[in-house]
Write an enzyme that holds these catalytic residues in place. Sequence first.
Site, mmCIF file in Angstrom:
data_model
loop_
_atom_site.group_PDB
_atom_site.id
_atom_site.type_symbol
_atom_site.label_atom_id
_atom_site.label_comp_id
_atom_site.label_asym_id
_atom_site.label_seq_id
_atom_site.Cartn_x
_atom_site.Cartn_y
_atom_site.Cartn_z
ATOM 1 N N ASP A 112 39.893 31.255 35.797
ATOM 2 C CA ASP A 112 39.846 31.472 37.239
ATOM 3 C C ASP A 112 38.950 30.384 37.820
ATOM 4 O O ASP A 112 37.731 30.476 37.766
ATOM 5 C CB ASP A 112 39.292 32.866 37.524
ATOM 6 C CG ASP A 112 39.049 33.133 39.011
ATOM 7 O OD1 ASP A 112 39.150 32.188 39.824
ATOM 8 O OD2 ASP A 112 38.725 34.288 39.358
ATOM 9 N N PHE A 134 34.068 38.154 39.213
ATOM 10 C CA PHE A 134 34.695 38.405 40.511
ATOM 11 C C PHE A 134 36.022 37.654 40.557
ATOM 12 O O PHE A 134 36.054 36.426 40.431
ATOM 13 C CB PHE A 134 33.795 37.937 41.658
ATOM 14 C CG PHE A 134 34.391 38.182 43.020
ATOM 15 C CD1 PHE A 134 34.279 39.417 43.638
ATOM 16 C CD2 PHE A 134 35.081 37.180 43.681
ATOM 17 C CE1 PHE A 134 34.836 39.650 44.889
ATOM 18 C CE2 PHE A 134 35.644 37.395 44.930
ATOM 19 C CZ PHE A 134 35.529 38.632 45.537
ATOM 20 N N LYS A 173 40.228 28.420 47.436
ATOM 21 C CA LYS A 173 39.120 27.847 48.194
ATOM 22 C C LYS A 173 39.267 26.359 48.485
ATOM 23 O O LYS A 173 39.914 25.959 49.439
ATOM 24 C CB LYS A 173 37.808 28.137 47.462
ATOM 25 C CG LYS A 173 37.446 29.627 47.417
ATOM 26 C CD LYS A 173 36.107 29.869 46.787
ATOM 27 C CE LYS A 173 35.761 31.343 46.665
ATOM 28 N NZ LYS A 173 35.571 32.023 47.951
#
Length: 390
Positions: free
Chosen positions: A216, A131, A245
């Site tokens: 990532d 993702f 985040k």
Amino acid sequence: MQTIFRNIMQTASRPELIFEQGSGSWLTDHNGKQYLDFVQGWAVNTLGHCPAVITNALNQQSSRLINASPAFYNRPMLECAEELTHHSVFDQVFFANSGAEANEGAIKLARKWGKVHKNGAWKIITFDNSFHGRTLTTMAASGKPAFAPMFEPKTPGFTKVSFNEAEAVRQAIDTETVAIMIEPIQGEAGVIPATPEFLHTLRQLADEHNLLLICDEVQTGMGRTGDLFAYQGYGIEPDIMTLGKGLGGGVPISALLAKHHACVFTAGEQGGTYNGNPLMTAVAYSVIQAITQPDFLSTVRERSQLLRDALSSLSLQSGLGEIRGRGLLLALDTGTLDAAAIVQACFEQGLLINTPQPHTLRFMPALNVTETEIKQMTTILSAVLSTNCL
């Protein structure tokens, strides 16, 4: 109550309540009910809700400079970039606003590097069940099965292979391959860590075939795994890394970091109206300073072991499955039990946890979660698991 929600586009299934206040590991809704938050905005609130270091940074910076435009340098931007490069192997930083935007920037940077250094190579190897975001390009890069039929045609150029299978990566490399892009831990897939051997092999393959290795770390970065960045715990060095985040501890900011040899953007090829905004970078700077204090990350690792031990006991007690993950990004396999039903029952008891997969519970508490709060979470979850209604 429903009419109050009608002006919000329905892109998520939300309960009919309104959160009004947060403090540390706790949220309070419009009825005054409190919830112990072990989701923290999907690993966003690094230091919990409304920590003093963030509110102070916002208050101080908002009275000095909020936005000077990305056409100019500002001091918090420079300070934040200096901290990130000082604590990592990277040389330069591009600030953005979301993890998807940082990942899209990494994809663009890799393709530009391929044009400059590898005869126009442009394909990127990514992984099944990965993702990387919700833009058209990052959805195309993702290996999430539900994304495959959505919003076609998406951006081409991504070769999907099986996670943790080095030979599959080797076989996928061709003359048009420019990079390998990987999450050190696949969060949405159910908190599936890459093995150390796999990541080391990817680094070797990248070196052997003149490829860029992109990590990532939108979810795993900023202390989440017990190291400042997950790649450090694996003992490898990527060429490019993305953060999001936890970088802002609750405010919208992300970052694309790269080593000198990969920094090939020229003026006008990458940008964004709010990128490097002094208000957001001032907050990120305060978060970095907080989590790089002596003993902070060692305490994260201690809390991780406490949480892992508690989940292991619950698993043994209830006949469930394995515990996966690192640091304070952990998952519990629920075996045959419906994880969504467990999450809902916990919610009704004032505990917020998450289910990324039908038989997986995910735990992403604040990095400064207390021993008492871990015990409180365990008590609620144990009570829910002991009921006969699941």
